[in-house]
Design a protein around this motif. Structure first.
Motif, short mmCIF file in Angstrom:
data_model
loop_
_atom_site.label_atom_id
_atom_site.label_comp_id
_atom_site.label_asym_id
_atom_site.label_seq_id
_atom_site.Cartn_x
_atom_site.Cartn_y
_atom_site.Cartn_z
N LEU A 3 0.85 -1.26 0.16
CA LEU A 3 -0.13 -0.06 0.03
C LEU A 3 0.78 1.14 -0.03
N ARG A 4 1.89 1.31 0.50
CA ARG A 4 2.92 2.44 0.66
C ARG A 4 3.45 2.67 -0.75
N GLU A 5 3.75 1.47 -1.35
CA GLU A 5 4.38 1.49 -2.81
C GLU A 5 3.25 2.20 -3.87
N ALA A 6 1.99 1.81 -3.51
CA ALA A 6 1.05 2.30 -4.35
C ALA A 6 0.93 3.71 -4.20
N GLY A 7 0.94 4.08 -2.75
CA GLY A 7 1.03 5.83 -2.60
C GLY A 7 2.29 6.33 -3.24
N ILE A 8 3.21 5.73 -3.36
CA ILE A 8 4.52 6.26 -4.00
C ILE A 8 4.23 6.38 -5.35
N GLY A 9 3.67 5.31 -5.95
CA GLY A 9 3.44 5.10 -7.18
C GLY A 9 2.32 6.12 -7.85
N GLN A 20 -3.14 9.95 4.72
CA GLN A 20 -4.37 9.50 3.65
C GLN A 20 -4.36 7.90 3.58
N VAL A 21 -3.30 7.33 4.03
CA VAL A 21 -3.23 5.88 3.73
C VAL A 21 -2.72 5.18 5.03
N GLU A 22 -1.78 5.59 5.90
CA GLU A 22 -1.50 4.76 6.64
C GLU A 22 -2.09 4.91 8.04
N ILE A 23 -2.45 6.38 8.38
CA ILE A 23 -3.26 6.49 9.63
C ILE A 23 -4.66 6.12 9.61
N PRO A 24 -5.42 6.17 8.61
CA PRO A 24 -6.80 5.35 8.47
C PRO A 24 -6.70 4.10 8.65
N LEU A 25 -5.74 3.19 7.86
CA LEU A 25 -5.62 1.87 8.10
C LEU A 25 -5.09 1.50 9.55
N ALA A 26 -4.31 2.60 10.30
CA ALA A 26 -3.73 2.11 11.57
C ALA A 26 -4.82 2.43 12.80
#
Length: 220
Positions: free
Chosen positions: A115-121, A132-138
């Protein structure tokens, strides 16, 4: 029956003591969230820093609550806050750090690298990925840490009555000093009920903050 009658006759006092209890825990845990979550996020960048911070927070939580409250008296007396509300809040802040920092660190560290790689992409910056990605999932795991801190410290705050902080622990301390089981049982039951009610409320908040995709996956 005597205990029930005592509780009924003192409902208004129980209510006011419960509000004092909530005021201590609410303010302390709120401050702990503001400090603990950023610390948990920061230490994900360094395993050595994470080990040190988590070890230090673990050491704090092993200090007996009555001893920690006692330590606050000589430390804060020079500025006029040796007993009462302020030392109680500071002690609860310290006790709240471990579950909040640990859960934040664990939740962010366990985010799927794909998911991090997708965000970088997608061209996201590190801050955008975090927000937008890590905190919502965490968030479910972070909220679980906050719930643990709140429930644990509702019990710890009962001891704060011994340094004049008020709260439901007043019934327990007076019940012990006056050998009055009515006050002792009333205080103990009231603290337990408060912990259960607050935990249920926070569980509802946790559900609201959990991304729909995660909630659906958990239900499946």
């Amino acid at each position: 029956m005597e205990t029930l009658q005592f509780a009924y006759d003192n409902l208004s006092l129980i209510g006011s003591r419960a509000l004092e209890h909530i005021a201590i825990v609410g303010v302390a845990v709120s401050i702990a969230v503001v400090t603990g979550v950023p610390i948990g996020l920061a230490i994900t960048q360094s395993k050595r820093a994470a080990d040190f911070v988590l070890y230090l927070a673990s050491m704090l939580i092993t200090i007996p609550s009555i001893a920690l409250f006692g330590l606050m008296i000589p430390l804060l007396s020079p500025i006029g806050y040796g007993i009462g509300y302020v030392p109680a809040v500071i002690a609860v802040i310290l006790y709240s750090q471990l579950p909040i920092i640990r859960n934040t660190y664990t939740a962010i560290a366990d985010v799927d690298p794909a998911l991090r790689e997708a965000g970088i992409g997608m061209g996201m910056s590190a801050l955008q990925r975090l927000r937008q990605v890590e905190i919502p999932l965490a968030m479910p795991v972070i909220m679980a840490g906050i719930r643990t801190a709140v429930v644990m410290n509702i019990g710890v705050t009962a001891i704060a009555a011994y340094i004049g902080a008020g709260g439901l622990g007043t019934f327990i301390s007076r019940g012990i000093s006056q050998t009055d089981p009515r006050q002792l049982i009333t205080g103990a039951v009231a603290v337990s009920i408060l912990a259960i009610v607050v935990d249920l409320c926070l569980a509802f908040v946790q559900k609201l903050l959990t991304p729909k995709g995660l909630a659906t996956g958990a239900a499946a």
